[in-house]
Design an enzyme around this catalytic site. Structure first.
Site, PDB file in Angstrom:
ATOM      1  N   SER A  57      27.859 -15.393  49.540  1.00  0.00           N
ATOM      2  CA  SER A  57      28.252 -15.179  48.151  1.00  0.00           C
ATOM      3  C   SER A  57      28.181 -16.493  47.397  1.00  0.00           C
ATOM      4  CB  SER A  57      29.664 -14.610  48.090  1.00  0.00           C
ATOM      5  OG  SER A  57      30.578 -15.629  48.441  1.00  0.00           O
ATOM      6  N   LYS A  58      28.525 -16.418  46.120  1.00  0.00           N
ATOM      7  CA  LYS A  58      28.393 -17.583  45.240  1.00  0.00           C
ATOM      8  C   LYS A  58      29.132 -18.811  45.763  1.00  0.00           C
ATOM      9  CE  LYS A  58      27.225 -15.590  40.840  1.00  0.00           C
ATOM     10  NZ  LYS A  58      27.583 -14.207  40.597  1.00  0.00           N
ATOM     11  N   ARG A  59      30.264 -18.568  46.439  1.00  0.00           N
ATOM     12  CA  ARG A  59      31.019 -19.748  46.865  1.00  0.00           C
ATOM     13  C   ARG A  59      30.283 -20.544  47.946  1.00  0.00           C
ATOM     14  NH1 ARG A  59      33.887 -18.528  51.582  1.00  0.00           N
ATOM     15  NH2 ARG A  59      33.554 -16.333  52.013  1.00  0.00           N
TER      16      ARG A  59
END
Ligand code: GLU
Length: 485
Positions: free
Chosen positions: A253-255
């Site tokens: 994911s984005k993190r």
């Protein structure tokens, strides 16, 4: 033999996530390997009006990676239109058909009623799926509610018992009990189709033979199979691609950093490195090769070689691959790709062909195009600071200023047009010899004076690239500074 037809069906969210790019790539590779068609369909019934903003990045992203499509929203095709928002009438017709045949039924429950009953069921520990309240309403009751103007959705009259077996090319046989599926909505009360319904109608009408998509859609597949059965259509074959996990084994994911194609492009990844890497996320080359181009991937691609276990996304590997592709580019081509990055950093190489010489000097030291402006900064500016440790080691000591001055003087005897790698090196070797020191004792302080850094390309390459004037000026300035300190 049947013609293979594969579609990539993104929602136009404005960016292409790495997982979607991988899905598109596998669809495309399969179509191209089988001499079939690759179709782009935009699933935009949920996203409102802003078509351009959502769709354009997808088309651009695929093209950037080197994929082309045979049918799609921008180029039409035999089963157009290719945007779901332009196909609403087709879904309505299909909805009416299921309704007329009793395979679907109108549901008058409002969202509030549904939510309240769901909450009640959860409190009592019962299944929170739709309770089928409208499934068996008497026809007279339906007419009454319609006459009242009650909005209604269309639901599937799903079987209550038995099971649906998905034969998945990647995962084999996967069974789903009907007791666990409910009478899901096909058309919402505002007339918009749900994903499963529109997907089946379109895959059928567009003659799709293979549905290749992410594993998160596996649980939709039994629902879609029930719909094919309700319509009496033959279903396509299915292949669900393994999940992509980050190194910490959670869903990517984005993190975890860059996850969209645009971000990769902006960081300076090359499309050839990215597609190579994406091809390895769940597929493997039959000879175990890790570096190959699209043509080779097409030649060897097969759904049978897709792995069932999750793929692990590793930034170090994609960076390594990018470095590999970057080093293999001809300098002029690397310069062409580097130019937008240089300009964005405020560096405008003049004359334009100078950039090819500059990038060639650092080509094997960078992994991303985005690193080039910094790697080349001192060719464009002389207001840099000297590396602190290097300064202490090579400049802040007795005799350093004199070394630089003597180097400057020796170099000044070379005519401007003879300021080459070979000649500057010969000057330094002679000078070191005459001073009875090692050439390294001249080279380290000179590198700092010219670049501010302790590492970089060969010093004489740097001198030749900077040219006589800048080289002498920087040596002189550094020496003067040391005398002042
Ligand atoms: N619009 C769906 C998605 O983006 C398509 C899924 C499918 O391929 O059926 O996930």
């Amino acid at each position: 033999m049947e013609e293979v037809r594969v579609r990539f069906a993104p929602s136009p969210s404005g960016e292409v996530h790495i997982g979607n790019a991988r899905t598109a790539l596998f669809c495309w590779l399969f179509a191209r390997n089988r001499g079939g068609s690759f179709i782009l369909r935009i699933e935009d019934t949920d996203v409102g009006r802003n078509r351009e903003a959502g769709e354009v990045p997808i088309l651009e992203g695929l093209a950037w990676l080197g994929m082309d499509w045979d049918e799609g929203p921008d180029r039409g095709g035999p089963w157009e239109p290719y945007r779901q928002s332009e196909r609403l009438e087709l879904y309505r017709q299909h909805g009416r058909r299921l309704l007329a045949e009793g395979k679907g039924y109108p549901c008058f429950c409002s969202p509030e009623e549904l939510a309240a009953r769901r909450a009640g069921a959860q409190r009592e520990g019962r299944s929170s799926g739709y309770d089928r309240r409208c499934r068996d309403l008497a026809e007279s009751e339906r007419q009454r509610l319609r006459a009242e103007g009650r909005p209604h959705a269309l639901r599937l009259r799903a079987p209550l018992e038995g099971e649906t077996v998905v034969q998945d090319i990647v995962r084999g046989e996967v069974r789903f009990l009907h007791a666990e599926l409910d009478d899901f909505v096909l058309v919402r009360s505002d007339g918009r189709p749900t994903y499963n319904f529109a997907c089946v109608v379109d895959d059928h009408l567009m003659r799709i033979t293979h549905v290749i998509r992410g594993e998160e859609h596996l649980s939709n597949t039994p629902k879609q199979l029930l719909l094919y059965e309700a319509f009496g259509y033959e279903p396509p074959r299915f292949a669900h691609l393994p999940m992509i996990l980050a190194l910490d084994r959670t869903k990517l994911s984005k993190r975890h950093g860059a996850t969209s194609l645009q971000q990769y492009r902006d960081l300076g990844y090359l499309p050839e490195a990215l597609v190579n890497y994406l091809a390895l996320l769940g597929w493997s080359h039959p000879e175990g090769k890790e570096v190959f181009d699209l043509q080779e991937a097409i030649a060897h691609f097969s759904l049978e070689r897709i792995s069932r276990s999750p793929s692990v996304y590793d930034d170090r590997k994609i960076e390594w691959l990018n470095g590999h592709y970057l080093r293999s580019l001809p300098a002029a081509e690397l310069a062409r790709r580097a130019l937008p990055f240089m300009r964005a950093a405020g560096y405008d190489p003049q004359p334009p062909d100078r950039l090819a010489k500059l990038v060639a000097a650092v080509q094997d030291r960078v992994k991303l195009l985005g690193e080039l402006p910094d790697a080349l900064a001192y060719f464009f500016r002389d207001d840099f600071h000297y590396d602190e440790e290097g300064y202490r080691k090579y400049l802040a000591r007795p005799g350093a200023a004199e070394l630089l001055e003597r180097s400057r003087e020796a170099l000044s005897s070379l005519p401007e047009q003879d300021f080459t790698v070979e000649n500057t090196e010969a000057v330094y070797r002679r000078l070191a010899e005459s001073m009875g020191i090692r050439a390294a004792e001249l080279i380290h302080p000179t590198r700092l004076a010219l670049t501010g850094r302790t590492v970089g390309p060969g010093l004489f390459d740097i001198m030749a690239l900077l040219g006589k004037e800048a080289t002498l000026a920087r040596l002189g300035r550094c020496a003067a500074g040391l005398r002042r300190d």
